[in-house]
Write an enzyme that holds these catalytic residues in place. Structure first.
Site, mmCIF file in Angstrom:
data_model
loop_
_atom_site.group_PDB
_atom_site.id
_atom_site.type_symbol
_atom_site.label_atom_id
_atom_site.label_comp_id
_atom_site.label_asym_id
_atom_site.label_seq_id
_atom_site.Cartn_x
_atom_site.Cartn_y
_atom_site.Cartn_z
ATOM 1 N N LYS A 256 0.791 -1.088 0.043
ATOM 2 C CA LYS A 256 -0.110 0.011 -0.109
ATOM 3 C C LYS A 256 0.861 1.184 0.030
ATOM 4 O O LYS A 256 1.864 1.549 0.937
ATOM 5 C CB LYS A 256 -1.039 -0.053 1.223
ATOM 6 N N LYS A 268 -9.708 13.067 8.087
ATOM 7 C CA LYS A 268 -9.285 12.626 9.522
ATOM 8 C C LYS A 268 -9.417 14.157 10.352
ATOM 9 O O LYS A 268 -9.322 15.118 9.848
ATOM 10 C CB LYS A 268 -7.950 12.202 9.361
ATOM 11 N N ASP A 338 -11.962 7.297 4.033
ATOM 12 C CA ASP A 338 -10.736 7.029 4.599
ATOM 13 C C ASP A 338 -10.355 5.525 4.646
ATOM 14 O O ASP A 338 -9.228 5.064 5.159
ATOM 15 C CB ASP A 338 -10.971 7.435 6.094
ATOM 16 N N GLU A 340 -9.268 3.735 2.462
ATOM 17 C CA GLU A 340 -8.841 4.012 0.998
ATOM 18 C C GLU A 340 -7.518 2.670 0.828
ATOM 19 O O GLU A 340 -7.756 2.395 -0.436
ATOM 20 C CB GLU A 340 -8.278 5.271 0.834
ATOM 21 N N ARG A 342 -7.603 -0.371 1.221
ATOM 22 C CA ARG A 342 -8.110 -1.628 0.688
ATOM 23 C C ARG A 342 -8.496 -1.457 -0.801
ATOM 24 O O ARG A 342 -8.733 -2.294 -1.532
ATOM 25 C CB ARG A 342 -9.328 -2.254 1.554
HETATM 26 N N1 BES Z 1 -3.823 4.743 6.970
HETATM 27 C C1 BES Z 1 -5.148 4.652 7.658
HETATM 28 C C2 BES Z 1 -4.897 3.387 9.029
HETATM 29 C C3 BES Z 1 -3.568 3.919 9.865
HETATM 30 C C4 BES Z 1 -4.429 4.584 10.980
HETATM 31 C C5 BES Z 1 -2.640 3.476 9.764
HETATM 32 C C6 BES Z 1 -3.396 5.166 12.055
HETATM 33 C C7 BES Z 1 -1.674 3.977 10.902
HETATM 34 C C8 BES Z 1 -2.080 4.626 11.889
HETATM 35 C C9 BES Z 1 -6.288 3.874 7.019
HETATM 36 O O1 BES Z 1 -6.537 4.226 5.522
HETATM 37 C C10 BES Z 1 -7.385 4.069 7.746
HETATM 38 O O2 BES Z 1 -7.911 5.628 7.447
HETATM 39 N N2 BES Z 1 -8.075 3.317 8.078
HETATM 40 C C11 BES Z 1 -9.437 3.699 8.891
HETATM 41 C C12 BES Z 1 -10.575 2.448 8.235
HETATM 42 C C13 BES Z 1 -11.814 2.895 8.724
HETATM 43 C C14 BES Z 1 -12.374 4.244 8.139
HETATM 44 C C15 BES Z 1 -12.759 1.784 8.611
HETATM 45 C C16 BES Z 1 -9.197 3.307 10.473
HETATM 46 O O3 BES Z 1 -8.518 2.876 11.034
HETATM 47 O O4 BES Z 1 -10.009 4.376 11.058
HETATM 48 ZN ZN ZN Z 2 -4.545 4.773 4.898
HETATM 49 MN MN MN Z 3 -7.473 6.052 5.534
#
Ligand code: BES
Ligand code: ZN
Ligand code: MN
Length: 480
Positions: A256, A268, A338, A340, A342
């Protein structure tokens, strides 16, 4: 760094700046004994004082000893010699790095692996020692404070361990550099250039970069829905390493590569949003592992693929509720922009079917839930194959880059139901790391696959760690 095995049989004579010898709890090592005799008991007299007795990672420095040519002798406590394994070797390497830096030495003869002859310990020692020298000064008006240039490993013949340790360290360095660079420098285009530069330096590595028009032609509606809101064009980077010509199926790594994840329209919160420059940590580990493999010239075929985009809000950005069609033909309702990672991975995972992979591992900073579950210590594995999951876990144990498997079943997949499309891109707050894995599993049914969620381990909370380059490289070494 200039690293070699020394065939010196005695620590008494060397041209190097510093000699490093082990002292075990309760007894002297062979090299320490030789020095003790030549110096008329300098080490035993020190031990008699009682404060230094070989406790693991304790150190003591002796200067200008009689009968010893080096001006600086670094004694390193190694604890119980019977539990001196590769884990201890890695810990001691960090201690040595700190002490040598304080002493400002340029060259050191190191006897810590004396009579150990354990390739894994040598690998761990060298990779940790080199890793400890890491610094990124590109953005500071400051000179490097590292002084070490030459390391000679004495009392051991672990040539292969040394070479592997060096290879892993060069991969970890590249991964750290890429992930630490800020989002305004490290864009998808920058990653594509990095791949091309790497391929120019190595015959067995070739690179292809798919542009947005190419991805459109392939039907990668899911990947493109992520870059849509950004002025930075998405790139699908394919690095093909042909280490053997026997037509054997490649191992495929997919990373990724979100060079900045603002969340998109599902923006965010502002606090710590800078950390989302690390959202290409999975991609960085694919680059790092390719670097390690080409450095070591491993006789194996590996394809490294990086799905890279920037996730930004704009009037052209994908909106919650939008439905996109992935390359597989499956439709996806983007319920949260967010989620994204996947979305870019699923199209890359369909694309790589063409390589007829032996097995596929994707690596992604995919879910915050993974940090809640396993902290910054251990990465999560989701897999459709027990053997593969087990081999990844044991490779991680071997090189101190740990991974732990989480379960996956249809109960979790049901959380991804969408009212209007084949799949939703989120599964609710419960079991977030698993539902993200289940989403990817819908696109990986044609091959043996594992997913590594490195949201916690690719960065320490401050800076990039270079993980899981050691784990991936060890896993590939174990396939030879
Ligand atoms: N890149 C983030 C995950 C992440 C969060 C990595 C904190 C490192 C530190 C990912 O794209 C994300 O935002 N995931 C969301 C998924 C949710 C919207 C289902 C998350 O984990 O909040
Ligand atoms: Zn991300
Ligand atoms: Mn994200």
């Amino acid at each position: 760094m200039n690293i070699s095995l020394s065939n010196n049989t005695s620590p008494l004579v060397t041209d190097l700046d510093c000699v490093v010898v082990p002292v075990y709890a309760g007894n002297l090592s062979g090299s320490a004994k030789q020095i003790d005799e030549a110096s008329k008991g300098a080490i035993s007299q020190l031990l008699a004082l009682g404060h230094f007795y070989g406790r693991k990672s304790s150190t003591e420095i002796l200067y200008h000893l009689q009968g010893v040519s080096t001006s600086r002798l670094l004694l390193v406590g190694c604890g119980n010699p019977y539990i001196f394994d590769s884990k201890v070797a890695g810990e001691l390497a960090k201690t040595v790095a700190v002490e040598l830096k304080k002493l400002k030495v340029a060259s050191a003869e190191i006897w810590l692996l004396e009579s150990l002859n354990d390739e894994q310990a040598a690998q761990q020692f060298i990779s940790s020692l080199l890793d400890s020298q890491y610094e990124l000064l590109d953005y500071k008006n400051k000179e490097s404070t590292q002084s070490l240039e030459t390391i000679a490993l004495a009392g051991t013949n672990s040539e292969q361990g040394m070479r592997y340790g060096e290879g892993i360290a060069s991969g970890v360095t590249l991964a750290k550099n890429l992930a630490n660079h800020p989002g305004n420098i490290c864009t998808p285009t920058y990653l594509a250039k990095t791949a091309k530069t790497l391929a120019k330096q190595h015959d067995k590595l070739s690179v292809e970069v798919l542009e947005e028009v190419d991805m459109e032609a392939l039907g990668m509606g899911s990947l493109l829905s992520v870059s849509q809101g950004s002025v930075e064009p998405a790139k699908l980077i394919i690095m093909n390493y042909q280490g053997v010509d026997d037509g054997s199926q490649p191992i495929v790594l997919v990373g990724k590569g979100i060079t900045f994840d603002s969340g998109g329209i599902s923006l965010k919160p502002g606090g710590k949003m800078d950390e989302m420059k690390f959202d290409m940590g999975g991609a960085a580990s694919v680059f790092g592992t390719m670097q390690a493999i080409v450095d070591m010239q491993l006789p194996i075929n590996v394809v490294g693929v990086v799905a890279s985009a920037e996730n930004m809000p704009s009037s052209r950005a994908t909106k919650p509720g939008d439905i996109v069609t992935s390359m597989s033909g499956k439709t996806i309702e983007v319920l949260n922009t967010d989620a994204e990672g996947r979305l870019v991975l699923c199209d890359a995972l369909t694309y790589i079917e063409r390589f007829n992979p032996k097995l596929v591992i994707d690596i992604a900073t995919l879910t915050g839930a993974c940090i809640v579950a396993l902290g910054h210590h251990i990465c999560a594995i989701i897999s459709n194959n027990d053997n593969l999951a087990d081999s990844i876990m044991s490779a991680g144990e071997q090189c101190q880059d740990k991974a732990w498997r989480l379960p996956m079943n249809s109960d979790f997949t049901k959380q991804l139901r969408s009212e209007f499309a084949d799949l939703g891109n989120i599964g609710g707050p419960e079991g977030g790391t698993i539902t993200a894995g289940c989403f990817l599993a819908e696109f990986t049914q044609k091959y043996t696959w594992a997913h590594l969620d490195v949201a916690g381990t690719a960065w320490s909370g401050k800076a990039a760690t270079g993980r899981p380059v050691p784990l991936l490289t060890q896993f590939i070494i174990n396939q030879l």
